[in-house]
Design a protein around this motif. Structure first.
Motif, short mmCIF file in Angstrom:
data_model
loop_
_atom_site.label_atom_id
_atom_site.label_comp_id
_atom_site.label_asym_id
_atom_site.label_seq_id
_atom_site.Cartn_x
_atom_site.Cartn_y
_atom_site.Cartn_z
N PRO A 109 0.81 -1.22 0.00
CA PRO A 109 0.00 0.00 0.00
C PRO A 109 0.84 1.27 0.00
CG PRO A 109 -0.15 -1.13 2.12
CD PRO A 109 0.51 -2.07 1.17
N ILE A 110 2.01 1.25 0.68
CA ILE A 110 2.87 2.44 0.67
C ILE A 110 3.38 2.70 -0.75
CG2 ILE A 110 5.07 3.36 1.49
CD1 ILE A 110 4.56 1.94 4.14
N ALA A 111 3.82 1.65 -1.42
CA ALA A 111 4.28 1.82 -2.80
C ALA A 111 3.14 2.33 -3.68
CB ALA A 111 4.82 0.49 -3.32
N ASP A 112 1.93 1.85 -3.44
CA ASP A 112 0.80 2.32 -4.24
C ASP A 112 0.54 3.80 -4.02
OD1 ASP A 112 -1.71 1.76 -5.86
OD2 ASP A 112 -2.60 2.51 -3.99
N LEU A 113 0.65 4.26 -2.75
CA LEU A 113 0.45 5.69 -2.47
C LEU A 113 1.53 6.54 -3.12
CD1 LEU A 113 -0.62 5.61 1.29
CD2 LEU A 113 -2.04 6.27 -0.65
N VAL A 114 2.75 6.02 -3.18
CA VAL A 114 3.86 6.81 -3.72
C VAL A 114 3.84 6.85 -5.25
CG1 VAL A 114 6.38 6.93 -3.90
CG2 VAL A 114 5.31 6.41 -1.69
N THR A 115 3.51 5.73 -5.88
CA THR A 115 3.66 5.63 -7.33
C THR A 115 2.39 5.91 -8.11
OG1 THR A 115 3.22 3.24 -7.24
CG2 THR A 115 5.53 3.97 -7.05
N THR A 116 1.22 5.72 -7.51
CA THR A 116 -0.03 5.89 -8.26
C THR A 116 -0.45 7.36 -8.26
OG1 THR A 116 -0.73 3.66 -7.63
CG2 THR A 116 -2.44 5.16 -8.43
N ASP A 117 -0.83 7.81 -9.40
CA ASP A 117 -1.26 9.22 -9.56
C ASP A 117 -2.69 9.36 -9.07
OD1 ASP A 117 -1.36 11.87 -10.17
OD2 ASP A 117 -1.69 11.55 -12.33
N ARG A 118 -2.86 10.05 -7.94
CA ARG A 118 -4.18 10.26 -7.35
C ARG A 118 -4.28 11.72 -6.91
NH1 ARG A 118 -3.22 5.13 -4.74
NH2 ARG A 118 -4.73 3.54 -5.41
N PRO A 119 -5.51 12.20 -6.74
CA PRO A 119 -5.69 13.55 -6.19
C PRO A 119 -5.10 13.62 -4.78
CG PRO A 119 -7.72 12.76 -7.19
CD PRO A 119 -6.79 11.59 -7.15
N ALA A 120 -4.64 14.80 -4.40
CA ALA A 120 -4.02 14.99 -3.08
C ALA A 120 -4.93 14.55 -1.93
CB ALA A 120 -3.60 16.45 -2.92
N PRO A 121 -6.25 14.91 -1.95
CA PRO A 121 -7.10 14.45 -0.84
C PRO A 121 -7.12 12.93 -0.71
CG PRO A 121 -8.19 16.18 -2.07
CD PRO A 121 -6.98 15.80 -2.86
N ALA A 122 -7.12 12.22 -1.84
CA ALA A 122 -7.12 10.76 -1.78
C ALA A 122 -5.84 10.23 -1.15
CB ALA A 122 -7.31 10.18 -3.18
N ARG A 123 -4.70 10.86 -1.51
CA ARG A 123 -3.43 10.45 -0.89
C ARG A 123 -3.44 10.67 0.62
NH1 ARG A 123 1.48 10.53 -4.37
NH2 ARG A 123 0.78 10.49 -6.54
N TRP A 124 -3.94 11.84 1.04
CA TRP A 124 -4.01 12.13 2.47
C TRP A 124 -4.90 11.12 3.19
CZ3 TRP A 124 -0.82 14.65 5.33
CH2 TRP A 124 -0.07 15.69 4.80
N VAL A 125 -6.02 10.81 2.58
CA VAL A 125 -6.91 9.81 3.18
C VAL A 125 -6.20 8.47 3.30
CG1 VAL A 125 -9.02 8.46 2.81
CG2 VAL A 125 -9.04 10.94 2.46
N GLY A 126 -5.46 8.10 2.25
CA GLY A 126 -4.75 6.83 2.28
C GLY A 126 -3.69 6.80 3.37
N TRP A 127 -2.86 7.86 3.45
CA TRP A 127 -1.81 7.89 4.47
C TRP A 127 -2.39 7.88 5.88
CZ3 TRP A 127 2.88 6.53 3.70
CH2 TRP A 127 3.53 6.77 2.47
N LEU A 128 -3.37 8.76 6.13
CA LEU A 128 -3.96 8.82 7.48
C LEU A 128 -4.67 7.51 7.82
CD1 LEU A 128 -5.37 12.47 7.46
CD2 LEU A 128 -3.30 11.61 8.60
N GLY A 129 -5.37 6.93 6.85
CA GLY A 129 -6.05 5.67 7.11
C GLY A 129 -5.08 4.55 7.42
N LEU A 130 -3.94 4.50 6.69
CA LEU A 130 -2.95 3.45 6.92
C LEU A 130 -2.30 3.61 8.29
CD1 LEU A 130 -1.51 1.01 5.72
CD2 LEU A 130 0.19 2.58 4.75
#
Length: 369
Positions: free
Chosen positions: A23-44
């Motif tokens: 999941p960390i690699a997915d957050l770093v490499t996948t192109d997503r909107p900033a809010p989605a990245r923040w949700v992913g990091w905080l959720g993880l």
């Protein structure tokens, strides 16, 4: 559960967080909107913290608690929302279920986690992660076995502590029984004869004196019996006795010179020399009027020699000073040292002062017929 025990249970699970690489690699490499990245990091991060708290209950009483529900909800939301790269979170759900849930709910929860993991992988057509669903089941088996071992180990530790407490309690009861048996008769006899002597004091002084002589004899006999009973409880080491001697003699204004070190001695020898130091200290304090006391201790691998010398009056009377009753004073020291095959010498020193020297072999003495 206190904080220290929680960390002790959870810290071993930290290395298994390596599965979060995906999941960390997915957050770093996948192109997503900033809010989605923040949700992913905080959720993880939130998921990881709660997971460690839940896994920290491994081996503890089992129950469905709010932290498990929060952790599972976060995992499901993240896996469904972010796709197959996050399917490995179901491994942690399986581990937490095996660690904390009641046994009847463990396997339904583990199978549900494995099926969700498989469904997400198939939906995203990521065949390279098909090893994750079986790993959910294997992880649950491993955690269950680990939890069993932790539980058994804790029960053994508690049983050991309980046995130790019972042994202490039993020894106290035995000691109380021994003292009761020793003193009950003697004290009753002393009380009766003392009362009789009081009544006879005016009418028959000679008879009263005889009764008081019996009281004195009974008291001495009781004292000797108590000394025998507690001799096993009053163990003293040479180092301990030397420390006590320094404190007592210094407090009395006497200069003390002790050995620089105390060699390692067999237990019986150490205890015997400790008693020699203690009796010699008592002798100096009560009778010698010494200004300086010197204690020497040496051993050559064959025997240990302890010498206590003072610069006091010198002509101590062993009968008056140290006593002759077995179990106390000079006679008691000679019995202790003699039982180990050693020798005790006491007497005045030329030019003034007094010396007490104990020589004890370090090896057991063989007795031949």
């Amino acid at each position: 559960m206190n904080r220290s025990s929680w960390w002790g249970q959870a810290i071993w699970a930290v290395p298994w967080l390596l599965f979060q690489y995906f999941p960390i690699a997915d957050l770093v490499t996948t192109d997503r909107p900033a809010p989605a990245r923040w949700v992913g990091w905080l959720g993880l991060i939130a998921f990881t913290v709660v997971y460690l708290r839940v896994i920290g209950r491994l081996g503890r009483p089992r129950a469905l608690r709010p932290d498990f529900v929060v952790m599972t909800s976060l995992a499901v939301a993240l896996v469904v929302g972010f796709g197959a790269s996050w399917a490995g979170l179901m491994i942690y759900v399986s581990a937490a279920a095996a660690a904390a849930l009641p046994w009847r709910w463990v396997w339904p929860a583990v199978i549900a986690a494995a099926l969700l993991c498989l469904a997400v992988i198939l939906a995203d057509e990521v065949s390279g992660q098909l090893f994750l669903p079986p790993l959910c089941l294997l992880t649950a088996f491993g955690i269950r076995g680990t939890g069993y071992l932790i539980t058994v180990n804790r029960e053994l530790q508690e049983a050991r502590e309980e046995l130790a407490r019972n042994a202490v309690t039993e020894e106290r009861l035995r000691f109380a029984r021994d003292l009761h048996d020793l003193l009950g008769h003697s004290l009753s006899l002393i009380a009766l004869k003392s009362e009789l002597a009081r009544r006879l004091a005016e009418a028959d002084p000679a008879r009263a004196a005889a009764e008081m002589a019996d009281v004195e004899e009974a008291a001495r006999r009781a004292l000797a019996e108590v000394r025998d009973a507690v001799s096993g409880y009053r163990q003293v080491t040479c180092a301990q006795a030397l420390a006590e001697a320094r404190s007592a003699l210094t407090g009395a204004g006497i200069d003390v010179r002790l050995p620089d070190r105390v060699p390692a001695l067999p237990g019986t020898v150490d205890a015997a020399l400790g008693w020699v130091v203690r009796e010699a200290t008592t002798n100096v304090l009560r009778h010698s009027r010494a200004g300086t006391v010197t204690v020497d201790l040496a051993e050559d691998g064959v025997r240990a020699v302890l010498t206590v010398t003072d610069d006091g009056r010198g002509a101590h009377d062993p009968v008056t000073v140290l006593g002759t009753t077995p179990g106390s004073g000079l006679a008691g020291l000679r019995e202790r040292v003699g039982a180990l095959g050693g020798d005790l010498v006491a007497g005045p020193v030329d030019g003034g002062g007094y010396r007490l020297q104990a020589t004890v072999p370090l090896l057991p003495v063989s007795v031949t017929a």
